[in-house]
Design a protein around this motif. Sequence first.
Motif, mmCIF file in Angstrom:
data_model
loop_
_atom_site.group_PDB
_atom_site.id
_atom_site.type_symbol
_atom_site.label_atom_id
_atom_site.label_comp_id
_atom_site.label_asym_id
_atom_site.label_seq_id
_atom_site.Cartn_x
_atom_site.Cartn_y
_atom_site.Cartn_z
ATOM 1 N N ALA A 65 64.428 -26.523 -41.692
ATOM 2 C CA ALA A 65 64.000 -25.123 -41.715
ATOM 3 C C ALA A 65 62.809 -24.952 -42.658
ATOM 4 N N ALA A 66 62.858 -25.601 -43.825
ATOM 5 C CA ALA A 66 61.761 -25.497 -44.794
ATOM 6 C C ALA A 66 60.463 -26.026 -44.191
ATOM 7 N N GLU A 67 60.546 -27.114 -43.419
ATOM 8 C CA GLU A 67 59.355 -27.659 -42.759
ATOM 9 C C GLU A 67 58.776 -26.655 -41.770
ATOM 10 N N SER A 68 59.652 -26.008 -40.994
ATOM 11 C CA SER A 68 59.181 -25.016 -40.021
ATOM 12 C C SER A 68 58.532 -23.822 -40.716
ATOM 13 N N ASP A 90 49.743 -21.818 -38.824
ATOM 14 C CA ASP A 90 49.977 -21.032 -37.614
ATOM 15 C C ASP A 90 49.423 -19.618 -37.813
ATOM 16 N N ALA A 91 48.899 -19.043 -36.736
ATOM 17 C CA ALA A 91 48.329 -17.693 -36.833
ATOM 18 C C ALA A 91 49.384 -16.666 -37.224
ATOM 19 N N SER A 92 50.658 -16.940 -36.875
ATOM 20 C CA SER A 92 51.721 -15.975 -37.192
ATOM 21 C C SER A 92 51.957 -15.846 -38.688
ATOM 22 N N LYS A 150 49.760 -15.232 -40.975
ATOM 23 C CA LYS A 150 48.675 -14.493 -41.631
ATOM 24 C C LYS A 150 49.202 -13.492 -42.654
ATOM 25 N N ALA A 151 50.264 -12.751 -42.304
ATOM 26 C CA ALA A 151 50.808 -11.749 -43.227
ATOM 27 C C ALA A 151 51.297 -12.410 -44.512
ATOM 28 N N GLY A 152 51.887 -13.575 -44.386
ATOM 29 C CA GLY A 152 52.350 -14.296 -45.571
ATOM 30 C C GLY A 152 51.200 -14.764 -46.439
ATOM 31 N N ARG A 153 50.160 -15.262 -45.807
ATOM 32 C CA ARG A 153 48.999 -15.750 -46.564
ATOM 33 C C ARG A 153 48.309 -14.607 -47.290
ATOM 34 N N GLU A 154 48.226 -13.458 -46.642
ATOM 35 C CA GLU A 154 47.589 -12.299 -47.270
ATOM 36 C C GLU A 154 48.410 -11.804 -48.464
ATOM 37 N N PRO A 180 58.100 -15.740 -39.236
ATOM 38 C CA PRO A 180 57.498 -14.652 -38.457
ATOM 39 C C PRO A 180 58.544 -13.657 -37.961
ATOM 40 N N LEU A 181 58.066 -12.443 -37.631
ATOM 41 C CA LEU A 181 58.988 -11.428 -37.104
ATOM 42 C C LEU A 181 59.729 -11.948 -35.876
#
Length: 605
Positions: A125-128, A136-138, A140-144, A165-166
């Motif tokens: 799970a940690a790897e995913s 991954d583009a999904s 983005k919210a985490g990176r911001e 991701p959601l």
Amino acid sequence: MAQIPEDKIAEVRDRLDIVEVIGRSVALRKVGRSWKGSCPFHHEKTPSFHVDPVRNLYHCFGCQAGGDVFRFVMEREGKTFPEAVRMLAAEVGVNLPPPGRISSDPQAEAKHRRRESLLHANEKAAESFENWLFRDASGKAGREHLKARGIGSEVARSFGLGFAPLRNDLGRRLVRASVSESVLQEAGLIARGQREETYERFRGRLMVPIRDPDGRVLAFGARIVEGDHPAKYLNSPETPLYRKSATLFGLDRARASIRRSGAAVVVEGYFDVIALAQAGIDNAVATCGTALTLEHCRLLARHAKDVYLVFDGDEAGSEAAARTHDVVTEVPALTAWVVSLPEGEDPDSFVREQGADAFRTLCGKAQPLVQVLVDRALGGFGGGTVEARVRAAERVRPILARVRDPMTHRLYLEKVADRLGLDEKVLADHLRKPVKKVDTRSSRSMMEAPSSDPMPADEEALCMLLLEKPDLLEEPLVEESVSNLADERSIELLTCLLARRREGGQVDVGEALEKIEDMKLRSRWRAHLARVGAGFSCESAMDERADDIARKLRLVLARLERLAEARRRESLARRTAEITDPVERARMIQAEKQRTASRYARSQS
């Protein structure tokens, strides 16, 4: 980790010289037949730490630390029991089963396999999560969110941060990776809805892996960054791998720095630890949504002598300090210091705005936890009326009652007496009154069970005599005396000692004491043996003591037999009263008389 066979543990213990092992880190000198030095687990001016090579145990009269050679290595080196055994086995040339080998006990094997399955699921799970955050583009919210908090990519990767991701298919991914749905649910990665449908627990969240000291993922902390879920933070549930009261976030990364500096910084949040690490303060850890517990303190004491508790500078911070005092004082090897932040600040915001040097300056100004609590308790003392002084003394009483180190207690006693304008002896007498113990619910389950009822005097005397001189186990009446005992603790100890004697090995008193779960009883016996070991300077005195022990043993065995005989007669009277057939009653009485005569004959032989 595989279970190490008991016979191998005994072999390692038999080959070790406890004086040599402890002498590597403690300067010891011979006193009588034992060795003495300054305790490595608390600060003391007068040495009170004793090592008894005959009984393979150590004991400190100052802080009550004690145990066998394995316990010393565990406490001193910060190792688990299996790690201590393996380290010492390598030194003395004892071959142990490889760590990966599973016990032959079916239940232990099933438990081991289940834990390994949960660890595997968490790692996958940690790897995913990490892949979604950084590749991954999904994500983005985490990176911001990380950018807004000033957390750089390098430190984020070093902590293994990730993103859920959601809309994610973590469950299906891991099932394809041969992780069963039941394991996913037990690990807290998926959950079941009201209609029994499964769904991913973590969605739209920045993921923080929570690891054990060896870096294995036990659980996750998750912060909402996308979506409208009402819970800002969501953590994994407790599992066979993860107990919040026994886990410190960041210890896997901070352990080496804590060991080097001898100090740990304890904060409340995961992002506090991450922000401090990014600023170069790499000896910080955090609790996982709980107050500091006794098990947390014991874990820290394996690596640190000083622990800096970072609290908010408001009333909530003061209350947190008071709760922490109840558990920190249970671990004399730790000295706790309070770092007070400006009101409205947390370590994350403070270090980002003020920098690492400002935070280190705050730590340099830290006050001892006991001092902070004493100052707070005396804060309302105006120094005027008698009643005001009495109330202030009453507020201080539960604080000083928990200070175990005699020197520290005496110095605080002097300070408080001076501030209250009281005679030190009067204050000391007042402090000796019993204090109602605070039920610190966050740590209560982690503390040793309180000692049970006092052991019958003759049974405790028998145990102490045999611990002092195990050679007396050869006496035939000692083995027979087990049936005369009423206390489970004395039965357990004698059974252990006799079993080792029958196996032909040397009776190891330290090993036997470690099996006693009653902490107060174990400490009392260990202290007695340490005093005895330090009291002889010549062989003739030891021989005289041995004769005295043998004489006392015979007296104790005789008293135990009389007590047991009285219990048997009382039992016989109850049983015969229930029998209406006079012939059967007479037969029962005759049989008991024969057993009594047989026991008497054996005692005279």
